[in-house]
Scaffold this active site. Structure first.
Site, PDB file in Angstrom:
ATOM      1  N   LEU A  85       0.881  -1.171   0.000  1.00 29.92           N
ATOM      2  CA  LEU A  85       0.000   0.000   0.000  1.00 29.92           C
ATOM      3  C   LEU A  85       0.916   1.217   0.000  1.00 29.92           C
ATOM      4  O   LEU A  85       1.971   1.199   0.647  1.00 29.92           O
ATOM      5  CB  LEU A  85      -0.884   0.039   1.254  1.00 29.92           C
ATOM      6  CG  LEU A  85      -1.977  -1.012   1.392  1.00 29.92           C
ATOM      7  CD1 LEU A  85      -2.636  -0.905   2.758  1.00 29.92           C
ATOM      8  CD2 LEU A  85      -3.006  -0.866   0.291  1.00 29.92           C
ATOM      9  N   ASP A  86       0.531   2.264  -0.690  1.00 31.89           N
ATOM     10  CA  ASP A  86       1.338   3.484  -0.695  1.00 31.89           C
ATOM     11  C   ASP A  86       1.479   4.041   0.711  1.00 31.89           C
ATOM     12  O   ASP A  86       0.616   3.834   1.571  1.00 31.89           O
ATOM     13  CB  ASP A  86       0.711   4.549  -1.592  1.00 31.89           C
ATOM     14  CG  ASP A  86       0.766   4.182  -3.065  1.00 31.89           C
ATOM     15  OD1 ASP A  86       1.602   3.334  -3.431  1.00 31.89           O
ATOM     16  OD2 ASP A  86      -0.036   4.744  -3.831  1.00 31.89           O
ATOM     17  N   ARG A  87       2.547   4.777   0.932  1.00 30.66           N
ATOM     18  CA  ARG A  87       2.820   5.319   2.263  1.00 30.66           C
ATOM     19  C   ARG A  87       1.661   6.127   2.842  1.00 30.66           C
ATOM     20  O   ARG A  87       1.284   5.928   3.996  1.00 30.66           O
ATOM     21  CB  ARG A  87       4.096   6.161   2.233  1.00 30.66           C
ATOM     22  CG  ARG A  87       4.496   6.637   3.602  1.00 30.66           C
ATOM     23  CD  ARG A  87       5.801   7.387   3.576  1.00 30.66           C
ATOM     24  NE  ARG A  87       6.336   7.394   4.929  1.00 30.66           N
ATOM     25  CZ  ARG A  87       7.595   7.525   5.224  1.00 30.66           C
ATOM     26  NH1 ARG A  87       8.481   7.679   4.275  1.00 30.66           N
ATOM     27  NH2 ARG A  87       7.992   7.520   6.468  1.00 30.66           N
ATOM     28  N   PRO A  88       1.057   7.040   2.082  1.00 33.07           N
ATOM     29  CA  PRO A  88      -0.034   7.829   2.677  1.00 33.07           C
ATOM     30  C   PRO A  88      -1.340   7.050   2.845  1.00 33.07           C
ATOM     31  O   PRO A  88      -2.278   7.550   3.448  1.00 33.07           O
ATOM     32  CB  PRO A  88      -0.243   8.974   1.694  1.00 33.07           C
ATOM     33  CG  PRO A  88       0.811   8.882   0.667  1.00 33.07           C
ATOM     34  CD  PRO A  88       1.446   7.547   0.774  1.00 33.07           C
ATOM     35  N   THR A  89      -1.408   5.832   2.311  1.00 33.30           N
ATOM     36  CA  THR A  89      -2.640   5.049   2.315  1.00 33.30           C
ATOM     37  C   THR A  89      -2.754   4.202   3.574  1.00 33.30           C
ATOM     38  O   THR A  89      -1.804   3.537   3.969  1.00 33.30           O
ATOM     39  CB  THR A  89      -2.683   4.125   1.076  1.00 33.30           C
ATOM     40  OG1 THR A  89      -2.539   4.933  -0.094  1.00 33.30           O
ATOM     41  CG2 THR A  89      -3.973   3.348   1.001  1.00 33.30           C
TER      42      THR A  89
END
Length: 135
Positions: A85-89
């Site tokens: 998952l992307d860091r901000p997600t």
């Protein structure tokens, strides 16, 4: 403490709102243990907070900012990443506890036999139903 995160995690400054920056910082500063959503002999699912990396990248990060390392330390055993998952997600992140399980789950993801659902929080009104079919 927040100065550290803005210096060492510059992506926080790219968040579009101060409220989101504060929420991300709250998670980063108050992380102690990851929330386990599922755990058996083969798999572990966690609730990944926003701001946490899935695995180590090119830039040095403290172990508590990396889900794989934090979970390894929490469980006291090696864990294997099966998706990202992307860091901000934020969201459910699945790890395998052995190589065989890792290969099986990764194959399921590669063959699109796992359905992923993403929900977005929006500000304002959305007039029409919308579905993103892009990977």
């Amino acid at each position: 403490m927040s100065h550290y995160f803005f210096t060492h995690c510059p992506w926080i400054c790219q968040c579009t709102s101060i409220a989101l920056q504060k929420r991300v910082l709250h998670y980063l500063v108050n992380m102690s243990e990851l929330t386990l959503l599922y755990h058996d002999h083969f798999l572990v699912a966690i609730d990944k907070p926003p701001g946490m990396l899935v695995h180590a990248g090119h830039e040095p990060e403290p172990p508590e900012n990396i889900a794989m390392k934090a979970l390894r330390d929490q469980l006291g055993q090696r864990v294997h990443t099966v998706h990202r998952l992307d860091r901000p997600t934020s969201g459910v992140l699945l790890f395998a506890l052995d190589r065989d399980s890792e290969m099986i789950i990764q194959m399921l993801f590669e063959n699109k036999e796992v359905e992923k659902i993403y929900l977005a929080v929006v500000h304002g009104r959305v007039d029409d139903a919308w579905q993103c079919d892009e990977p």
